[in-house]
Design a protein around this motif. Structure first.
Motif, mmCIF file in Angstrom:
data_model
loop_
_atom_site.group_PDB
_atom_site.id
_atom_site.type_symbol
_atom_site.label_atom_id
_atom_site.label_comp_id
_atom_site.label_asym_id
_atom_site.label_seq_id
_atom_site.Cartn_x
_atom_site.Cartn_y
_atom_site.Cartn_z
ATOM 1 N N GLU A 1 0.843 -1.185 0.000
ATOM 2 C CA GLU A 1 0.000 0.000 0.000
ATOM 3 C C GLU A 1 0.888 1.249 0.000
ATOM 4 O OE1 GLU A 1 -4.122 -0.665 1.972
ATOM 5 O OE2 GLU A 1 -2.559 -1.248 3.381
ATOM 6 N N SER B 1 -8.856 0.064 -8.349
ATOM 7 C CA SER B 1 -8.239 1.133 -9.129
ATOM 8 C C SER B 1 -8.265 2.457 -8.381
ATOM 9 C CB SER B 1 -8.954 1.290 -10.472
ATOM 10 O OG SER B 1 -8.412 2.374 -11.191
ATOM 11 N N CYS B 2 -7.187 3.241 -8.526
ATOM 12 C CA CYS B 2 -7.136 4.578 -7.935
ATOM 13 C C CYS B 2 -7.452 5.638 -8.984
ATOM 14 C CB CYS B 2 -5.763 4.839 -7.308
ATOM 15 S SG CYS B 2 -4.366 4.529 -8.397
ATOM 16 N N CYS C 1 -2.613 1.800 -7.802
ATOM 17 C CA CYS C 1 -1.489 2.273 -7.000
ATOM 18 C C CYS C 1 -1.704 2.063 -5.513
ATOM 19 C CB CYS C 1 -1.227 3.749 -7.279
ATOM 20 S SG CYS C 1 -2.695 4.800 -7.223
ATOM 21 N N ARG C 2 -2.723 1.337 -5.162
ATOM 22 C CA ARG C 2 -2.935 1.056 -3.741
ATOM 23 C C ARG C 2 -2.723 -0.441 -3.505
ATOM 24 N NH1 ARG C 2 -7.324 4.761 -4.554
ATOM 25 N NH2 ARG C 2 -8.825 3.037 -4.605
ATOM 26 N N SER D 1 2.622 4.382 -3.062
ATOM 27 C CA SER D 1 2.329 5.117 -4.295
ATOM 28 C C SER D 1 2.868 4.416 -5.537
ATOM 29 C CB SER D 1 2.942 6.535 -4.203
ATOM 30 O OG SER D 1 4.353 6.445 -4.019
#
Length: 314
Positions: free
Chosen positions: A10, A194-195, A175-176, A12
């Motif tokens: 978790e 999804s971010c 990105c998480r 970036s």
């Protein structure tokens, strides 16, 4: 939980692979599921390949109904093969990871074969409608060229629909967390991870995927309304039962298949639960492809006769 968070990374950093937790986390449960799904997969492969073999070898089965059954068998082989081999390999190796490219490919083939199956089931309902409501014109309406065009359209639309979803998914960022509480890569769980803004993807799921499923389901329902009216006009009870018996297997699979498909995809993403809803695809993506050759063909007298004929030659 600490292990899952570590696996999830978790931070970036963009996700380049996903962790498929599957249907069980304990080794003993995974071993049981490995055995169960291995048997299911082998039964599905043998059953559908047997249908293809019989349809190709016996000239008596060179009819529109068995032509579409042959297409359905090809679809079912691809459908179940898009998810089960990877799941079995994960259980065997204990490596639950899948690359982003592999995840996208798996999703593409699963959605493709799922869409094609929807359309083939709709075409088969139309075939039953013509056979029962217009028996004297059956050979005219269901000419070989017409059947080939209907099957080709089902394949083309199913592949095009999946290509759109895959392209839209490929431009999203992850990105998480990279943990999928699922046994394969599917649209709803991926959208949850999804971010990026997923409104376009959700709109495409409702518009394109929903349109494909709804149109096929509507065509099936309309066909069966006319079939029911035609059956009610048959004077003898035996005649009505005989006509209805030709549709019961198809109607059963249609109810199971479309019911789970609609519940899985045509609802808001916020109501989707990876923990609660991961078992639904087992029904329409694994169990039904195994049952199709049994309930459609292997209980059919013509197919049984063809099987005895082929075995007799051997």
């Amino acid at each position: 939980m600490d292990f899952l968070q570590m696996m999830g990374r978790e931070n970036s950093t963009l996700v380049t692979e996903f962790i498929l937790l599957g249907l069980a986390s304990k080794p003993e449960e995974q071993l049981v599921l490995f055995g169960v799904f291995t048997v299911i997969y082998l039964v599905a492969l043998i059953g559908n390949m047997l249908i293809l073999l019989l349809v190709s070898l016996d000239s008596r089965l060179h009819t529109p109904m068995y032509f579409f059954l042959g297409n359905l068998s090809v679809v079912d082989i691809g459908y179940i093969s898009s998810t089960v081999p990877k799941m079995l390999a994960n259980y065997l190796s204990r490596d639950m990871s899948i690359s982003w490219a592999g995840c996208l490919s798996q999703m593409f083939f699963f959605i493709s074969f799922g869409g094609i199956e929807c359309l083939i089931l709709g075409v088969m309902a139309y075939d039953r409608y013509v056979a029962i409501c217009h028996p004297l014109h059956y050979c005219t309406f269901m000419r070989r060229r017409v059947c080939a065009l209907l099957a080709a359209a089902a394949w083309a639309i199913g592949l095009a629909n999946s290509a759109v979803h895959s392209c839209l998914m490929s431009i999203l960022s992850f990105c998480r967390v990279n943990i999928l509480r699922h046994f394969f890569c599917d649209i709803p769980p991926l959208l949850q991870l999804s971010c990026s803004d997923t409104q376009v993807n959700q709109a495409a799921t409702f518009a394109l995927g929903g349109g494909l499923v709804s149109s096929s389901l509507l065509g099936t329902l309309v066909s069966y309304v006319y079939i029911a009216l035609a059956i009610l006009r048959i004077r003898t009870r035996e005649g009505r039962l005989k006509a209805f018996s030709t549709c019961t297997s198809h109607l059963t699979v249609v109810s199971l298949y479309f019911g789970t498909i609609l519940f899985t995809y045509l609802r808001p993403n916020s109501t989707y639960s990876q923990d609660q809803d991961r078992a639904l695809p087992v029904l329409y993506g694994i169990i039904i492809p195994m049952l199709n050759p049994i309930i459609y063909s292997l209980r059919n007298k013509e197919v049984k006769g063809s099987l005895r004929k082929v075995l007799g030659r051997s």
